[in-house]
Design a protein around this motif. Structure first.
Motif, PDB file in Angstrom:
ATOM      1  N   TRP A  45       0.835  -1.209   0.000  1.00  0.00           N
ATOM      2  CA  TRP A  45       0.000   0.000   0.000  1.00  0.00           C
ATOM      3  C   TRP A  45       0.870   1.259   0.000  1.00  0.00           C
ATOM      4  O   TRP A  45       0.588   2.211  -0.718  1.00  0.00           O
ATOM      5  N   ALA A  46       1.932   1.244   0.793  1.00  0.00           N
ATOM      6  CA  ALA A  46       2.830   2.402   0.840  1.00  0.00           C
ATOM      7  C   ALA A  46       3.500   2.607  -0.510  1.00  0.00           C
ATOM      8  O   ALA A  46       3.665   3.750  -0.971  1.00  0.00           O
ATOM      9  N   TRP A  47       3.901   1.500  -1.175  1.00  0.00           N
ATOM     10  CA  TRP A  47       4.530   1.630  -2.496  1.00  0.00           C
ATOM     11  C   TRP A  47       3.542   2.204  -3.500  1.00  0.00           C
ATOM     12  O   TRP A  47       3.898   3.063  -4.314  1.00  0.00           O
ATOM     13  N   THR A  48       2.291   1.726  -3.460  1.00  0.00           N
ATOM     14  CA  THR A  48       1.273   2.195  -4.407  1.00  0.00           C
ATOM     15  C   THR A  48       0.998   3.688  -4.233  1.00  0.00           C
ATOM     16  O   THR A  48       0.967   4.449  -5.196  1.00  0.00           O
ATOM     17  N   THR A  49       0.783   4.106  -2.980  1.00  0.00           N
ATOM     18  CA  THR A  49       0.518   5.526  -2.737  1.00  0.00           C
ATOM     19  C   THR A  49       1.736   6.377  -3.080  1.00  0.00           C
ATOM     20  O   THR A  49       1.602   7.494  -3.573  1.00  0.00           O
ATOM     21  N   GLY A  50       2.933   5.834  -2.819  1.00  0.00           N
ATOM     22  CA  GLY A  50       4.153   6.565  -3.179  1.00  0.00           C
ATOM     23  C   GLY A  50       4.288   6.738  -4.680  1.00  0.00           C
ATOM     24  O   GLY A  50       4.702   7.800  -5.163  1.00  0.00           O
ATOM     25  N   LEU A  91       1.768   6.818  -6.868  1.00  0.00           N
ATOM     26  CA  LEU A  91       0.770   7.804  -7.295  1.00  0.00           C
ATOM     27  C   LEU A  91       1.230   9.222  -6.961  1.00  0.00           C
ATOM     28  O   LEU A  91       1.042  10.159  -7.758  1.00  0.00           O
ATOM     29  N   ALA A  92       1.856   9.375  -5.798  1.00  0.00           N
ATOM     30  CA  ALA A  92       2.373  10.700  -5.424  1.00  0.00           C
ATOM     31  C   ALA A  92       3.470  11.133  -6.386  1.00  0.00           C
ATOM     32  O   ALA A  92       3.577  12.315  -6.740  1.00  0.00           O
ATOM     33  N   TRP A  93       4.289  10.170  -6.833  1.00  0.00           N
ATOM     34  CA  TRP A  93       5.363  10.488  -7.797  1.00  0.00           C
ATOM     35  C   TRP A  93       4.780  10.965  -9.128  1.00  0.00           C
ATOM     36  O   TRP A  93       5.320  11.865  -9.771  1.00  0.00           O
ATOM     37  N   LEU A  94       3.639  10.363  -9.535  1.00  0.00           N
ATOM     38  CA  LEU A  94       3.018  10.747 -10.798  1.00  0.00           C
ATOM     39  C   LEU A  94       2.523  12.189 -10.787  1.00  0.00           C
ATOM     40  O   LEU A  94       2.613  12.903 -11.798  1.00  0.00           O
ATOM     41  N   ILE A  95       1.989  12.626  -9.642  1.00  0.00           N
ATOM     42  CA  ILE A  95       1.436  13.990  -9.592  1.00  0.00           C
ATOM     43  C   ILE A  95       2.432  14.997  -9.036  1.00  0.00           C
ATOM     44  O   ILE A  95       2.116  16.183  -8.911  1.00  0.00           O
ATOM     45  N   ALA A  96       3.648  14.532  -8.729  1.00  0.00           N
ATOM     46  CA  ALA A  96       4.658  15.437  -8.168  1.00  0.00           C
ATOM     47  C   ALA A  96       4.938  16.655  -9.060  1.00  0.00           C
ATOM     48  O   ALA A  96       5.114  17.759  -8.546  1.00  0.00           O
TER      49      ALA A  96
END
Length: 207
Positions: free
Chosen positions: A65-70, A72-77
């Motif tokens: 879950w942490a990898w997935t959210t990380g 997604l955060a990288w995509l919108i960074a």
């Protein structure tokens, strides 16, 4: 703090750890999230807390879950970066023209890691039960394990200049941010948990 642990048992563990300094008040505390973390070389270790006071590794599901959210955060960074870039001049002006009181409130640790407050900030950086013990002679931070407590930080009571209720932080009957001032000019913010925090403030000099 574990609710199953009675006040009497906690006081008994604290009395043994304080080695003869009579307990005046015990207050469960947690680290204030805005207090900076000490360098890794200064991270404390405990012999009574689970895992030595280090946070246990998350489960495989939590890591996924942490990898997935990380990801997604990288995509919108890039969008976040663009927004920050546009707002940077305005934030810079607000930061530059902060009032002296605003700066004091935002600084959660003052005095450096070698100060009295810095030692308290270092000792707070563990995972597990922590209790601030006010004795007749000293003020100590205790790590509380299953069957034993240990002293992680301690100063003579005369080194305490006062305790300040951080009115700029949300506080209520069960929790409050307290700023501990010391004679060397340092201070550190902690979060006191439990209704007894008012009794703690009453038992010590107030800033």
């Amino acid at each position: 703090m574990t609710t199953a642990r009675s006040n009497a048992v906690l006081r008994e563990l604290a009395t043994a750890a304080l080695q003869g300094d009579r307990v005046v008040h015990l207050q469960p505390v947690v680290r204030h999230p805005r207090v900076p973390k000490p360098p890794k070389r200064r991270h404390p270790r405990s012999r009574v807390l689970p895992h030595g006071g280090r946070r246990p590794q998350p489960s495989a599901g939590m890591r996924v879950w942490a990898w997935t959210t990380g990801f997604l955060a990288w995509l919108i960074a890039p969008l976040d970066f663009l927004g920050d870039l546009l707002l940077m001049p305005f934030r810079g002006l607000l930061w530059l023209f902060r009032s002296k009181e605003k700066r004091r409130r935002e600084k959660r640790l003052n005095g450096g890691w070698d100060s009295a407050a810095g030692g308290l900030g270092i000792a707070m950086n563990v995972w597990g039960d922590r209790v601030l013990a006010v004795g007749e002679r000293r003020i100590s931070l205790l790590y509380v394990g299953e069957h034993e407590a240990e002293s992680a930080w301690s100063v003579p009571r005369e080194q305490l200049a006062g305790v300040e209720l951080a009115v700029w932080d949300a506080h209520h009957e069960q929790q409050a941010a307290l700023r501990w001032h010391f004679r060397d000019g340092s201070w550190c913010d902690l979060k006191a948990q439990g209704a007894d925090w008012k009794s703690l403030v009453d038992a010590l000099p107030v800033r």
